[in-house]
Design an enzyme around this catalytic site. Structure first.
Site, PDB file in Angstrom:
ATOM      1  CB  SER A 156     -21.079  20.443   6.351  1.00  0.00           C
ATOM      2  OG  SER A 156     -22.453  20.147   6.414  1.00  0.00           O
ATOM      3  CE1 TYR A 169     -21.495  21.221   1.220  1.00  0.00           C
ATOM      4  CE2 TYR A 169     -22.042  19.912   2.823  1.00  0.00           C
ATOM      5  CZ  TYR A 169     -21.820  21.030   2.217  1.00  0.00           C
ATOM      6  OH  TYR A 169     -21.657  22.094   3.191  1.00  0.00           O
TER       7      TYR A 169
HETATM    8  N1  LIG Z   1     -25.448  27.261   4.377  1.00  0.00           N
HETATM    9  C1  LIG Z   1     -25.429  26.047   4.843  1.00  0.00           C
HETATM   10  O1  LIG Z   1     -26.286  25.762   5.201  1.00  0.00           O
HETATM   11  C2  LIG Z   1     -23.930  25.434   5.215  1.00  0.00           C
HETATM   12  C3  LIG Z   1     -24.015  24.426   6.383  1.00  0.00           C
HETATM   13  C4  LIG Z   1     -22.822  23.829   6.644  1.00  0.00           C
HETATM   14  C5  LIG Z   1     -21.681  24.325   5.804  1.00  0.00           C
HETATM   15  N2  LIG Z   1     -21.768  25.247   4.922  1.00  0.00           N
HETATM   16  C6  LIG Z   1     -20.333  25.590   4.512  1.00  0.00           C
HETATM   17  O2  LIG Z   1     -20.095  26.966   4.748  1.00  0.00           O
HETATM   18  C7  LIG Z   1     -19.287  27.461   3.752  1.00  0.00           C
HETATM   19  C8  LIG Z   1     -19.758  29.141   3.245  1.00  0.00           C
HETATM   20  O3  LIG Z   1     -20.982  28.806   2.719  1.00  0.00           O
HETATM   21  P1  LIG Z   1     -22.173  29.765   2.713  1.00  0.00           P
HETATM   22  O4  LIG Z   1     -23.401  29.031   3.644  1.00  0.00           O
HETATM   23  O5  LIG Z   1     -21.719  31.137   3.124  1.00  0.00           O
HETATM   24  O6  LIG Z   1     -22.671  29.892   1.175  1.00  0.00           O
HETATM   25  P2  LIG Z   1     -22.584  30.986   0.034  1.00  0.00           P
HETATM   26  O7  LIG Z   1     -23.064  30.319  -1.031  1.00  0.00           O
HETATM   27  O8  LIG Z   1     -23.524  32.183   0.543  1.00  0.00           O
HETATM   28  O9  LIG Z   1     -21.112  31.292   0.324  1.00  0.00           O
HETATM   29  C9  LIG Z   1     -20.078  30.521  -0.359  1.00  0.00           C
HETATM   30  C10 LIG Z   1     -19.086  31.651  -0.904  1.00  0.00           C
HETATM   31  O10 LIG Z   1     -18.279  30.641  -1.579  1.00  0.00           O
HETATM   32  C11 LIG Z   1     -17.621  31.616  -2.675  1.00  0.00           C
HETATM   33  N3  LIG Z   1     -17.343  30.317  -3.571  1.00  0.00           N
HETATM   34  C12 LIG Z   1     -17.660  29.350  -4.212  1.00  0.00           C
HETATM   35  N4  LIG Z   1     -16.965  28.789  -5.103  1.00  0.00           N
HETATM   36  C13 LIG Z   1     -15.647  29.412  -5.040  1.00  0.00           C
HETATM   37  C14 LIG Z   1     -14.482  29.222  -5.663  1.00  0.00           C
HETATM   38  N5  LIG Z   1     -14.039  28.531  -6.432  1.00  0.00           N
HETATM   39  N6  LIG Z   1     -13.359  30.185  -5.261  1.00  0.00           N
HETATM   40  C15 LIG Z   1     -13.851  31.119  -4.588  1.00  0.00           C
HETATM   41  N7  LIG Z   1     -14.820  31.424  -3.769  1.00  0.00           N
HETATM   42  C16 LIG Z   1     -15.890  30.542  -3.998  1.00  0.00           C
HETATM   43  C17 LIG Z   1     -19.158  31.923  -3.330  1.00  0.00           C
HETATM   44  O11 LIG Z   1     -19.147  32.904  -4.538  1.00  0.00           O
HETATM   45  C18 LIG Z   1     -19.815  32.203  -2.158  1.00  0.00           C
HETATM   46  O12 LIG Z   1     -19.404  33.741  -1.725  1.00  0.00           O
HETATM   47  C19 LIG Z   1     -19.033  26.623   2.666  1.00  0.00           C
HETATM   48  O13 LIG Z   1     -18.159  25.818   2.886  1.00  0.00           O
HETATM   49  C20 LIG Z   1     -20.337  25.606   2.886  1.00  0.00           C
HETATM   50  O14 LIG Z   1     -20.034  24.382   2.568  1.00  0.00           O
HETATM   51  C21 LIG Z   1     -22.797  25.832   4.880  1.00  0.00           C
END
Ligand SMILES: NC(=O)c1ccc[n+]([C@@H]2O[C@H](COP(=O)([O-])OP(=O)(O)OC[C@H]3O[C@@H](n4cnc5c(N)ncnc54)[C@H](O)[C@@H]3O)[C@@H](O)[C@H]2O)c1
Length: 270
Positions: A156, A169
């Site tokens: 991120s 985070y």
């Molecule tokens: N959305 C943003 O703005 C953003 C920005 C930068 C980085 N990210 C990163 O992107 C990645 C994906 O996130 P996203 O944006 O798709 O959000 P999201 O919340 O839609 O998806 C995250 C997924 O991870 C799953 N998850 C959470 N804890 C878990 C566990 N203990 N075991 C297995 N699965 C688990 C959730 O159920 C969900 O399906 C993450 O690593 C997040 O930190 C997101």
């Protein structure tokens, strides 16, 4: 002909959001897919996790793209679950070429000194220990396959420059870079590449839920600098990140390892 014909990709957090987009994108490139996700809430996370129905929807979309998709309910924090994920992958699809460490959560506090023990623990457990645990379970199978492979870890921009209010985070995502670099050293002789992708804000449930909207509203001093990218887009779409991951796990990137790539619409130059 796709860039991933005949290959198998394992994706954590594949029930929705970016993980689902990665599953569909890699399938369109020819890969069979294994997703894991962990339905059920996490006490310190103020929005819900993916559901079993969400996971089935990912399966449907991958199958619509003409590929196989195995869905495993497994928590990246749980060693036995990760062993079971590896076992199901090998039993049902027989190989692993790509591992996409995508599962993650988000929470926040007014300051670093107001975070609770539980918030800190859950964040580190999912966002960095979970990455290590899935690598620990899957990598031996990649090595045994003797075909090389690729691992991507989702970082991120918070893992590059930190944002106020979510020190845990930031720490976890910075930790993912250390994990990536160490694995890249260790796995280069096996022709297994390891890289981190750093997205800016992405249009998914994590950044697009009631709790976060309210937190941003109530914490303008902390959240203000987070807002906006160099390019005139508020957020990128999950597929924008998927396309970078598809490149990184394909042979087009065959000598790309130990690097970090930003999909951030210029955020880091601000
Ligand atoms: N959305 C943003 O703005 C953003 C920005 C930068 C980085 N990210 C990163 O992107 C990645 C994906 O996130 P996203 O944006 O798709 O959000 P999201 O919340 O839609 O998806 C995250 C997924 O991870 C799953 N998850 C959470 N804890 C878990 C566990 N203990 N075991 C297995 N699965 C688990 C959730 O159920 C969900 O399906 C993450 O690593 C997040 O930190 C997101």
């Amino acid at each position: 002909m796709g860039r991933l014909d005949g290959k198998v990709a394992v994706i954590t957090g594949g029930g929705r959001g970016q993980g689902r987009a990665h599953a569909v994108t890699l399938a369109a490139e020819g890969a069979d897919i294994v997703i894991c996700d962990a339905p059920g809430d996490i006490a310190t996370i103020e929005y819900g996790m993916a559901t079993a129905e969400d996971m089935q929807e990912t399966v449907r979309l991958v199958e619509k793209a003409g590929r196989r998709c195995v869905a495993v309910e497994a928590d990246v924090r749980d060693t036995a679950d990760m062993a079971r994920l590896a076992e199901r992958t090998m039993d049902e699809l027989g190989r692993v070429d790509a591992l996409v460490c995508n599962a993650g959560v988000m929470s926040a506090a007014d300051s670093t000194w107001e975070l609770t023990d539980d918030q800190w623990r859950d964040m580190l457990d999912v966002n960095v220990t979970g990455v290590w645990k899935v690598c620990r379970a899957i990598v031996p199978h990649m090595i045994a396959g003797k075909r090389g492979g690729a691992i991507t870890i989702t970082g991120s921009t918070g893992g590059l420059r930190s944002v106020a209010g979510c020190t845990h985070y930031n720490v976890a995502k910075h930790g993912c870079i250390a994990l990536m670099r160490t694995l890249a050293w260790e796995l280069a002789p096996e022709m297994i590449r390891v890289n981190v992708v750093h997205p800016t804000g992405v249009n998914t449930e994590m950044s697009n839920n009631e709790w976060f909207a309210q937190w941003i509203q109530e914490h303008d001093r902390l959240a203000g600098p987070m807002r906006g990218n160099l390019m005139p887009v508020d957020v990128v779409q999950p597929e924008d990140v998927s396309k970078m991951i598809a490149f990184l796990v394909s042979d087009d990137a065959r000598y790309v390892t130990g690097t970090e790539v930003r999909v951030d619409a210029g955020f880091m130059l601000k």
